[in-house]
Scaffold this active site. Structure first.
Site, PDB file in Angstrom:
ATOM      1  N   GLY D 151       0.967  -1.189  -0.109  1.00 42.47           N
ATOM      2  CA  GLY D 151      -0.094   0.078   0.150  1.00 42.47           C
ATOM      3  C   GLY D 151       1.056   1.121   0.053  1.00 42.47           C
ATOM      4  N   CYS D 152       0.260   2.321  -0.397  1.00 38.72           N
ATOM      5  CA  CYS D 152       0.908   3.496  -0.415  1.00 38.72           C
ATOM      6  C   CYS D 152       1.589   4.103   0.620  1.00 38.72           C
ATOM      7  CB  CYS D 152       0.046   4.477  -1.257  1.00 38.72           C
ATOM      8  SG  CYS D 152      -1.354   5.077  -0.663  1.00 38.72           S
ATOM      9  N   TYR D 153       0.528   4.265   1.792  1.00 41.37           N
ATOM     10  CA  TYR D 153       1.207   4.595   2.987  1.00 41.37           C
ATOM     11  C   TYR D 153       2.281   3.761   3.668  1.00 41.37           C
ATOM     12  CZ  TYR D 153      -2.591   8.211   3.696  1.00 41.37           C
ATOM     13  OH  TYR D 153      -3.448   9.400   3.752  1.00 41.37           O
TER      14      TYR D 153
END
Lengths: 348, 348, 348, 348
Positions: D151-153
């Site tokens: 995921g990006c975070y």
């Protein structure tokens, strides 16, 4: 046709120079090997611009025309107006390939003086430069090596009007251009007008009928359609980083259906890789071209007022500056003009 | 002249209604005592809109014309188009003061049907409503109690052109309006066009020559200058919350100096509190009017093309909606039209 | 308690001064009658700031303490840091009411020197000034007439932590403040950091643990909770015009339920007109307070990590500067602190 | 090691899919030959997305696992969460290369159910997928062909903390992550939260300690440092299109100088092409990485509070999604991980 590979950039620390560095990093043949600025100290470019870290290992050097020609195959001038006119002579004399992104070699001496309020380049030098609207390369320019890369507003406006002007279809008394640009068009210098607080959540018109790109638009339109001598042209500032949006309102010299006008556009641009004509009545927006070398064009006709609305959009830093400059050098180098420039806009 | 104090708002949960609530909180005489929406449940308004906490202690009620008139002195309709035409009858019959922010009572029945694609209000009702361009209150409207508040684009455009139209100076064949608006003009509803990603860092033209404010502009210009029957009018979306920027390009029917044109504007607007004509060649920007009920107007003449550029700017939510609506109710209530509306734009 | 009506503003051309002019125009009792700046020429204020046209008919004058006191009832210093410390003496000696928006009288001499890198005001003058966190007026300040208006970050942070600090509930080793501000907080001066291109579509942290508002936060927290001596405090720049968003992450010295913490906040702020505590687990956003003097506060507890998240939001130009300054003068004038400050945020 | 050239994208019409199309157009070896979506009709992709005109000549087809494997060498799943878990089985069984950008194969079944509130994939399938943090390729994953792209975070947070966690230096009780993201992270779906008016000029925290990327962060940190079982993690929305900015505040388990910490980072990342550690006390901003696959990291230590501030920034659509996905497929294909990903951020 010379083999061009090693590239120098003069004025590498301005917006235009930095965009050249960004785009040329993707080019399969051109390779930036030298960068120049005007200040005395010589830092590495990534110490000044951390976003270049790991991508370029270059030191900013002081300008030296002899060394530039000795060590490189071509040079981009990404300098402010008034600079290249004093640097160009040795390159022109040596027929060394130059793409000049500034306005110094786009106009006649008198027009330059009138619109830029500066001393023009030597007229004999001006004559040897060619105005390089890259999607309409001129036949007689085959031997020119000093290319005056068009201004951003001029590019978007000329591509919006070319099919009509080339067929003498523009009514010279009814051509109104309402042009808007994002902030990068105004460059790096600090001014009240570029302070975030004054741009954000704002919109303002500036220099109505006084923008220095007007004479190069008129000059080129006049070449296409002899009856054109002036144009109504206003420029406004959009609260965005990039993008030019041209709203052109014109009347035509002939009674012609919207479908026929549209056909004229699709025909004119059928083989131009970077110009996309939308379906009739579909108008492009800025996001579709930001990050690319495309010009998107849309048409809408109002039968009541008999005005044709033409919208054209470009990325002012790419098609309006660095991208078209590379396109011009591609042409000079005998490469397909799309080389290194097949870029897609970010959708999100 | 009746004493107006207790105010009801129908459609209080849309942008227009919320802006009325915001502005009326500062009004020294008008006091919002009832808010209505169309949904079945009846929450307190600050539970739906936390930014109103501590400012209004009101519960959203279902629409009931009898109760509204019984408990209030005037009502604002801040409803979407197509709603008030079915609610207006009892208010008009009772001569109860109504300011209608929607487009339902601005046009003739046939124009409404053509431009809104909806069934119009009953023509006998339409006749009793008055188009309320608040800076030009009509003499014959002195007894009208149902005011059709003008559209946002119409307000900015009409105020830009009024001094010329009132003196038959507009060349009907050369009136080009390039209008731009911030997003709040498009309202609250969710659509691809209002998604942040599609608006931010973008600019797009929509509904060229098809915006529903066009007929009310033409209708009013025609009243002022009989020869005007149509107008070239495009609308674009600015990536900002608020503000309308009108760029009007017109030719004049007489040879008249820029100074004389400017004089005409300053004279026409000398006693209008909310219209500020800039010095000749000074053009206003959006920030100077956002948050206020002002219209700022600037003029620039191009002697080459003989086009006059007129710029007018307003806050679409205030002068273009809730502010002008309050100005209209001020007039109806016999108050100075500036009452509660002396607002200054935020500079930073 | 003196009757205060005529107001002077020193530093009227900065963001703080312009915001005072904007807000005071709505005040029912205070009336700006004189504006001062530091430059030599004396233009009318609306010739410099066209958005004030029609609202103020004032000429910028050169600073003269005697004339200010003679002709006015109170003065706001909206000057940059380092200015008022040299101007304050005659006002303090005359016990003339001053609200100082700058940092010059908020700190001890040594703290000022350390954090502002400037010579501090005379310590005997400093002693006579009062730190004016307007929602917590001090009893012993009843006779103070020189009010040091708190910094924007300090206001939002102190109001976020006050209920805990006042009950010795903060664990001094676990207080992390991640503060963000819109651009207006950085003021009018031109810098690379305020150029539109560098702010728009960007986010950056600056001065980590070095912001000059840190010592006034620690100083006030220490007064409330003796064990607090320092704080972890970073500041970042939001690409918006206005608004401060404080994310505070703290551990508590006692085991206490989220409901009890929330109760502590609602109790502490029950009678504070400008502080709105949201329901537990509801977090406020910036838009709800921009344009107002409100501080909105929300709480969320993480039982796994035992960190309490506190969010507080203010409009940095109003609650963080001009609004709180007026609130402070309201208090000094014996008016309800909400006088002229009952403002609602724009929803659209 | 198989030769991978022909690429299929499932979910090509979402933000992730469109970004893959954009980036892969520049890739020297991978070539998108098939695009799939879930709707029944089969338009050409450039009729739905005009910005792709002239760049892709593809028709959206309905999903068919057999045809995908027959006609392509690898597939990207750019689908919403809850989709790929039902499509993956035939690919996993055939050991066909898949890069899954969704969250379906990142977590254990129970974590997935808890954080995504959906039925998890079959545990035997989950076991065969590998979590692909591309800058830390695992040795034991050499035979895995189903890569769960992070995921990006999670990507930005893990790269910010890796050097500390891998040396057991993080104090598990003092790890606070304040994460912010641009709007593209929230995807295409229409919601009040993505309406321009609610995002522009705003900032808001959402899902405090409830974001579904938290468990994959903890899972990976726990692998590196056994003592880590949870993390304090809040997420906020920036009014920009792209970019994640992580502000991490941590205490360390050992007394170690800032210089030594910095050394640890530069050593850890010495050979990682896409991670740029800034000089000590220099903090990166979002613009330096938007448009690139870089992660820029900066460090600042506060000796008073003993908190280390770590800032990491990525482009959420590139490093946080499509870019890392291509990086992962480069690794799978035996190419240098930078292939097709040597992108420079736009400076203006």
């Amino acid at each position: 046709m010379q083999h061009i590979q090693k590239i120098a950039i003069v004025g590498a620390t301005g917006y235009g120079g930095l965009e050249l560095l960004r785009l040329l990093h993707q080019h399969p043949q051109f390779n930036v090997t030298a960068v120049y600025n005007t200040s005395a100290d010589n830092p590495t470019i990534d110490s000044v611009f951390p976003h270049l870290k790991g991508m370029y290992n270059l030191t900013l050097s002081s300008f030296d025309s002899r060394l530039i020609m000795q060590n490189n195959d071509a040079v981009f001038f990404a300098t402010s107006s008034g600079v290249s006119k004093d640097l160009a002579q040795p390159f022109i004399e040596a027929k060394f390939p130059v793409i000049d992104l500034s306005g110094d070699f786009r106009l006649t001496a008198s027009d330059y003086q009138h619109w830029y309020h500066k001393q023009p380049a030597d007229p004999t030098l001006l004559q040897q430069a060619e105005y390089g609207l890259a999607d309409f390369p001129t036949d007689d320019g085959i031997n020119a090596t000093y290319i005056a890369n068009p201004g951003c507003y001029a590019t978007a406006t000329l591509l919006a009007l070319a099919p009509l002007a080339q067929h003498d279809l523009l009514d010279p008394d009814n051509m109104i251009i309402d042009a808007k640009s994002g902030l990068s068009g105004a460059g790096k210098s600090l001014s009240t007008a570029s302070h975030f607080i004054n741009v954000n959540e704002n919109f303002s018109m500036y220099k109505p009928n006084e923008h220095q790109h007007i004479p190069e638009i008129v000059q080129q339109l006049h070449k296409w359609q002899n009856s054109i001598k002036t144009i109504q042209f206003t420029t406004s500032l959009l609260p965005i980083n990039r993008g030019i949006f041209i709203s052109a309102y014109v009347k035509l010299t002939q009674d012609i259906t919207p479908e026929a006008i549209h056909k004229l556009y699709t025909t004119t641009y059928a083989n131009k890789s970077f110009i996309r004509v939308q379906a009739l009545n579909e108008l492009p927006n800025i996001k579709s071209v930001v990050g690319t070398n495309f010009t998107d064009i849309g048409l809408s006709y109002n039968p009541q007022t008999r005005y044709l609305t033409i919208v054209s959009v470009i990325d002012n830093m790419i098609k309006g500056a660095a991208g078209q400059a590379i396109q011009n050098l591609n042409l000079l180098a005998g490469l397909p003009d799309t080389t290194g420039l097949s870029l897609i806009a970010a959708y999100a």
